[in-house]
Design a protein around this motif. Sequence first.
Motif, PDB file in Angstrom:
ATOM      1  N   GLY A 330       0.866  -1.314  -0.341  1.00 32.82           N
ATOM      2  CA  GLY A 330      -0.181  -0.321  -0.052  1.00 32.82           C
ATOM      3  C   GLY A 330       0.718   1.138   0.261  1.00 32.82           C
ATOM      4  N   MET A 331       2.182   1.131  -0.477  1.00 33.90           N
ATOM      5  CA  MET A 331       2.946   2.343  -0.551  1.00 33.90           C
ATOM      6  C   MET A 331       2.306   2.698  -1.256  1.00 33.90           C
ATOM      7  SD  MET A 331       6.808   2.821   1.099  1.00 33.90           S
ATOM      8  CE  MET A 331       7.088   2.318   2.295  1.00 33.90           C
ATOM      9  N   THR A 332       2.966   4.260  -1.673  1.00 33.20           N
ATOM     10  CA  THR A 332       2.119   5.719  -2.548  1.00 33.20           C
ATOM     11  C   THR A 332       3.606   5.683  -3.114  1.00 33.20           C
ATOM     12  OG1 THR A 332       2.304   7.126  -1.720  1.00 33.20           O
ATOM     13  CG2 THR A 332       0.352   6.129  -2.039  1.00 33.20           C
ATOM     14  N   TYR A 333       3.548   5.558  -4.476  1.00 31.96           N
ATOM     15  CA  TYR A 333       5.056   6.125  -5.647  1.00 31.96           C
ATOM     16  C   TYR A 333       5.540   7.936  -4.645  1.00 31.96           C
ATOM     17  CZ  TYR A 333       7.724   8.805  -8.966  1.00 31.96           C
ATOM     18  OH  TYR A 333       8.933   9.256  -9.591  1.00 31.96           O
ATOM     19  N   GLU A 334       4.910   8.173  -4.209  1.00 35.23           N
ATOM     20  CA  GLU A 334       5.659   9.129  -3.563  1.00 35.23           C
ATOM     21  C   GLU A 334       6.122   9.078  -2.043  1.00 35.23           C
ATOM     22  OE1 GLU A 334       2.590   9.105  -4.992  1.00 35.23           O
ATOM     23  OE2 GLU A 334       2.308  10.469  -6.584  1.00 35.23           O
ATOM     24  N   GLU A 335       5.809   8.488  -1.450  1.00 36.59           N
ATOM     25  CA  GLU A 335       5.602   7.729   0.086  1.00 36.59           C
ATOM     26  C   GLU A 335       7.347   7.043  -0.870  1.00 36.59           C
ATOM     27  OE1 GLU A 335       1.766   7.140   3.091  1.00 36.59           O
ATOM     28  OE2 GLU A 335       2.389   5.566   1.248  1.00 36.59           O
TER      29      GLU A 335
END
Length: 367
Positions: A330-335
């Motif tokens: 669930g980690m986003t690209y930004e994170e």
Amino acid sequence: MGTEILLYFYGLVCLSMLAFNIVYSLYLRLGDRKLDQRVSFFSRAVSDQLQHIRAGQPVETRHLAFLNRRLSRVSNLLAYDRALEALPRQDAAVESYLHQIEPTILYLATKYRRRENTQAAFFCYFLAQNRILRQMPIDEIQRILVTFTSRDSLYCRVNALKALCAFGSAETIVDTLLYCDRQSSFLHAKVLVETLLSFTGNHAALIQLLWERFDRFSNGTKRALLDYIRFNSGAYCEQMLGLMLDPKTDKELRLAAIRYLGRYYYLPAKQPLLEFVSSPDELNWEYAAISATALSNYTGEDVDAALVRAIHSSNWYVRYNAAISLESHGMTYEEMLAAVGPGDRYAREMLAYRLESRRQQEETLLV
């Protein structure tokens, strides 16, 4: 003058090719028509016997003799196969018929045992495709089929093993695999796995028997068996962890064990997987790459931290698998971009690559 001769010659060649195509097309149609006639012929013969069975009478002896004689030819066996395909699936008379032609099947097995590979392969295919074998738990036929698995024809070996899988005997399958290993006449791992997946018996019993005799197989066969077990059972996590951690075990087997533990969550495997993915040993990058994929099924801050560090790996596959696993958490690209920081160009390029790949997949789904 020379140009005209070439043009006439070219026209003659074109006409010859056209004539050949027409004749060949007619030949194929004639062959299809003859096959349809044979199928109808066998369908009527079988239908007559089904009427006998429904009237409380057995299959006629002369029908068995007729099958022995006719089915010794592959062309007739093909037609008979299609005739059987048209029979209703749930019919007591049909089941009784298949059981009563057992002597014919045994006779044909002895006949096709002496035939060349193509004919033997089709006979095995015939057995594997039909419900006949479920009615015939005959050791003699199985013993004959085992001999087909040592032939030099790939199709013959595959079809023979599929036919044996149709019997549903775990003991026979294991003995056959050991026999093939000794004969060095085995199948590619993927083909072997797909064939074992067609096994009609109890998969749990087959897997247990395979594991009991696991050490008797060659490493190539062991690798295929581990993949087969991975697709069928999650009851062997403890054993797989032992394989994964044993440095004396073949590398491919350890990697197969990691894949297994990535499919089935097993808490004791979490720490060893973290150690693999964090290992600085670049020569054994496969352990880190596959462990990065396996960790997609494990959660926790320690897992995410290890995967973020793996994105900085010098190996492309390790970075790629780590990025995919972080996405699955669930980690986003930004994170992920913030986590890797600005200092590693390769890590940032990997994240950009994953982002673009995801966008393309989404666009494809929309289309």
